[in-house]
Structures are given as structure tokens and as C-alpha cells.
Design a protein around this motif. Structure first.
Motif, PDB file in Angstrom:
ATOM      1  N   UNK A  16       0.797  -1.313  -0.167  1.00 24.45           N
ATOM      2  CA  UNK A  16      -0.083   0.036   0.117  1.00 24.45           C
ATOM      3  C   UNK A  16       0.969   1.250  -0.140  1.00 24.45           C
ATOM      4  N   UNK A  17       1.837   1.231   0.729  1.00 25.51           N
ATOM      5  CA  UNK A  17       2.754   2.523   0.812  1.00 25.51           C
ATOM      6  C   UNK A  17       3.441   2.857  -0.548  1.00 25.51           C
ATOM      7  N   UNK A  18       3.746   1.796  -1.335  1.00 20.42           N
ATOM      8  CA  UNK A  18       4.683   1.875  -2.681  1.00 20.42           C
ATOM      9  C   UNK A  18       3.425   2.337  -3.639  1.00 20.42           C
ATOM     10  N   UNK A  19       1.997   1.751  -3.599  1.00 19.81           N
ATOM     11  CA  UNK A  19       1.133   2.098  -4.339  1.00 19.81           C
ATOM     12  C   UNK A  19       0.672   3.597  -4.081  1.00 19.81           C
ATOM     13  N   UNK A  20       0.800   4.009  -2.791  1.00 24.01           N
ATOM     14  CA  UNK A  20       0.338   5.516  -2.443  1.00 24.01           C
ATOM     15  C   UNK A  20       1.729   6.181  -3.257  1.00 24.01           C
ATOM     16  N   UNK A  23       0.980   6.455  -7.224  1.00 24.85           N
ATOM     17  CA  UNK A  23      -0.212   7.372  -7.299  1.00 24.85           C
ATOM     18  C   UNK A  23      -0.227   8.853  -6.969  1.00 24.85           C
ATOM     19  N   UNK A  24       0.967   9.045  -5.999  1.00 29.06           N
ATOM     20  CA  UNK A  24       1.154  10.507  -5.465  1.00 29.06           C
ATOM     21  C   UNK A  24      -0.009  10.576  -4.656  1.00 29.06           C
ATOM     22  N   UNK A  25      -0.496   9.651  -3.774  1.00 29.79           N
ATOM     23  CA  UNK A  25      -1.521   9.871  -2.973  1.00 29.79           C
ATOM     24  C   UNK A  25      -0.737   9.577  -1.384  1.00 29.79           C
ATOM     25  N   UNK A  26      -1.465   9.774  -0.392  1.00 28.18           N
ATOM     26  CA  UNK A  26      -1.362   9.507   0.895  1.00 28.18           C
ATOM     27  C   UNK A  26      -1.543   8.103   1.309  1.00 28.18           C
ATOM     28  N   UNK A  27      -0.653   7.292   2.298  1.00 25.10           N
ATOM     29  CA  UNK A  27      -0.810   5.972   2.540  1.00 25.10           C
ATOM     30  C   UNK A  27      -2.165   5.859   3.144  1.00 25.10           C
ATOM     31  N   UNK A  28      -2.945   6.625   3.876  1.00 22.05           N
ATOM     32  CA  UNK A  28      -4.314   6.362   4.427  1.00 22.05           C
ATOM     33  C   UNK A  28      -5.136   6.638   3.348  1.00 22.05           C
ATOM     34  N   UNK A  29      -5.126   7.308   2.221  1.00 21.18           N
ATOM     35  CA  UNK A  29      -5.859   7.610   1.286  1.00 21.18           C
ATOM     36  C   UNK A  29      -6.383   6.125   0.416  1.00 21.18           C
ATOM     37  N   UNK A  30      -4.883   5.498   0.293  1.00 19.75           N
ATOM     38  CA  UNK A  30      -5.016   3.969  -0.353  1.00 19.75           C
ATOM     39  C   UNK A  30      -5.743   3.195   0.488  1.00 19.75           C
ATOM     40  N   UNK A  31      -5.445   3.069   1.745  1.00 22.18           N
ATOM     41  CA  UNK A  31      -6.429   2.269   2.731  1.00 22.18           C
ATOM     42  C   UNK A  31      -8.006   2.363   2.556  1.00 22.18           C
ATOM     43  N   UNK A  32      -8.489   3.682   2.561  1.00 25.40           N
ATOM     44  CA  UNK A  32      -9.584   4.054   2.323  1.00 25.40           C
ATOM     45  C   UNK A  32      -9.959   3.643   1.291  1.00 25.40           C
ATOM     46  N   UNK A  33      -9.391   3.818   0.128  1.00 24.64           N
ATOM     47  CA  UNK A  33      -9.879   3.209  -1.519  1.00 24.64           C
ATOM     48  C   UNK A  33     -10.079   1.779  -1.253  1.00 24.64           C
ATOM     49  N   UNK A  34      -9.087   1.215  -0.568  1.00 19.96           N
ATOM     50  CA  UNK A  34      -9.241  -0.200  -0.375  1.00 19.96           C
ATOM     51  C   UNK A  34     -10.374  -0.821   0.255  1.00 19.96           C
ATOM     52  N   UNK A  35     -10.707  -0.140   1.307  1.00 11.79           N
ATOM     53  CA  UNK A  35     -11.707  -0.449   2.403  1.00 11.79           C
ATOM     54  C   UNK A  35     -13.225  -0.207   1.623  1.00 11.79           C
ATOM     55  N   UNK A  36     -13.394   0.760   0.793  1.00 13.89           N
ATOM     56  CA  UNK A  36     -14.290   1.312   0.054  1.00 13.89           C
ATOM     57  C   UNK A  36     -14.585   0.222  -1.313  1.00 13.89           C
ATOM     58  N   UNK A  47      -0.560  -9.739   5.134  1.00 20.26           N
ATOM     59  CA  UNK A  47      -0.281  -8.303   4.271  1.00 20.26           C
ATOM     60  C   UNK A  47      -1.041  -8.076   3.069  1.00 20.26           C
ATOM     61  N   UNK A  48      -1.407  -6.871   2.823  1.00 20.73           N
ATOM     62  CA  UNK A  48      -2.109  -6.548   1.534  1.00 20.73           C
ATOM     63  C   UNK A  48      -1.048  -6.265   0.373  1.00 20.73           C
ATOM     64  N   UNK A  49      -1.668  -6.592  -0.756  1.00 22.02           N
ATOM     65  CA  UNK A  49      -0.612  -5.871  -2.171  1.00 22.02           C
ATOM     66  C   UNK A  49      -1.679  -5.855  -3.122  1.00 22.02           C
ATOM     67  N   UNK A  50      -1.268  -4.781  -3.983  1.00 20.27           N
ATOM     68  CA  UNK A  50      -2.072  -4.350  -4.965  1.00 20.27           C
ATOM     69  C   UNK A  50      -1.250  -4.605  -6.294  1.00 20.27           C
ATOM     70  N   UNK A  51      -2.078  -5.369  -7.027  1.00 13.40           N
ATOM     71  CA  UNK A  51      -1.693  -5.647  -8.576  1.00 13.40           C
ATOM     72  C   UNK A  51      -1.472  -4.495  -9.286  1.00 13.40           C
ATOM     73  N   UNK A  52      -0.283  -4.536 -10.210  1.00 17.46           N
ATOM     74  CA  UNK A  52      -0.168  -3.426 -11.039  1.00 17.46           C
ATOM     75  C   UNK A  52      -1.170  -3.023 -11.979  1.00 17.46           C
ATOM     76  N   UNK A  53      -1.939  -4.067 -12.241  1.00 17.98           N
ATOM     77  CA  UNK A  53      -3.115  -4.000 -13.451  1.00 17.98           C
ATOM     78  C   UNK A  53      -4.162  -3.334 -12.651  1.00 17.98           C
TER      79      UNK A  53
END
Length: 67
Positions: A16-20, A23-36, A47-53
């Protein structure tokens, strides 16, 4: 003898930190987007991982802003 420099391997899974950062977003924003459910992710153990696709699909689905 030539020395070949290996090209960096494209990352397939992002923390999630790498995805943030990607995407030039905050880490907490990534967690919110995942939760939504707006950003898909997979769980590997605890652990959680986000596919590049899935990152690319998320960006592609963002609506353009018209002013």
C-alpha cells in the motif's frame, strides 16, 4: 567481454505504501480506497498487496475533470 546490465523488473505487486507513492497519494488514502472497494487488493497472509493491473485500472476509471 561485455557486461550486460539487467533492466529493472517491472513490479507486479505493490505494498500500500508503494502504491501510494506511485499514485502520488497518501498512504491512508490508499487504505480508504481499498476499504471502499475502489481499489482492488489481494491478501497474502496478513499483508495486503495491490496488483499493478489493478492500479492501472483504478487510474483508467478516474473521471476526467472538465472546467
Amino acid at each position: 567481454m561485455s557486461t550486460a546490465i539487467a533492466a529493472p523488473v517491472d513490479r507486479l505487486l505493490y505494498k500500500p505504501e508503494e502504491a501510494a507513492k506511485a499514485l502520488s497519494l497518501g498512504r491512508s488514502t490508499i487504505y480508504v480506497l481499498m476499504a471502499e472497494g475502489a481499489l482492488k487488493y489481494i491478501k497474502l497472509g496478513r499483508t495486503r498487496r495491490i496488483r499493478r493491473s489493478d492500479l492501472e485500472a483504478f487510474v483508467a476509471a478516474l473521471p476526467p475533470q472538465h472546467n
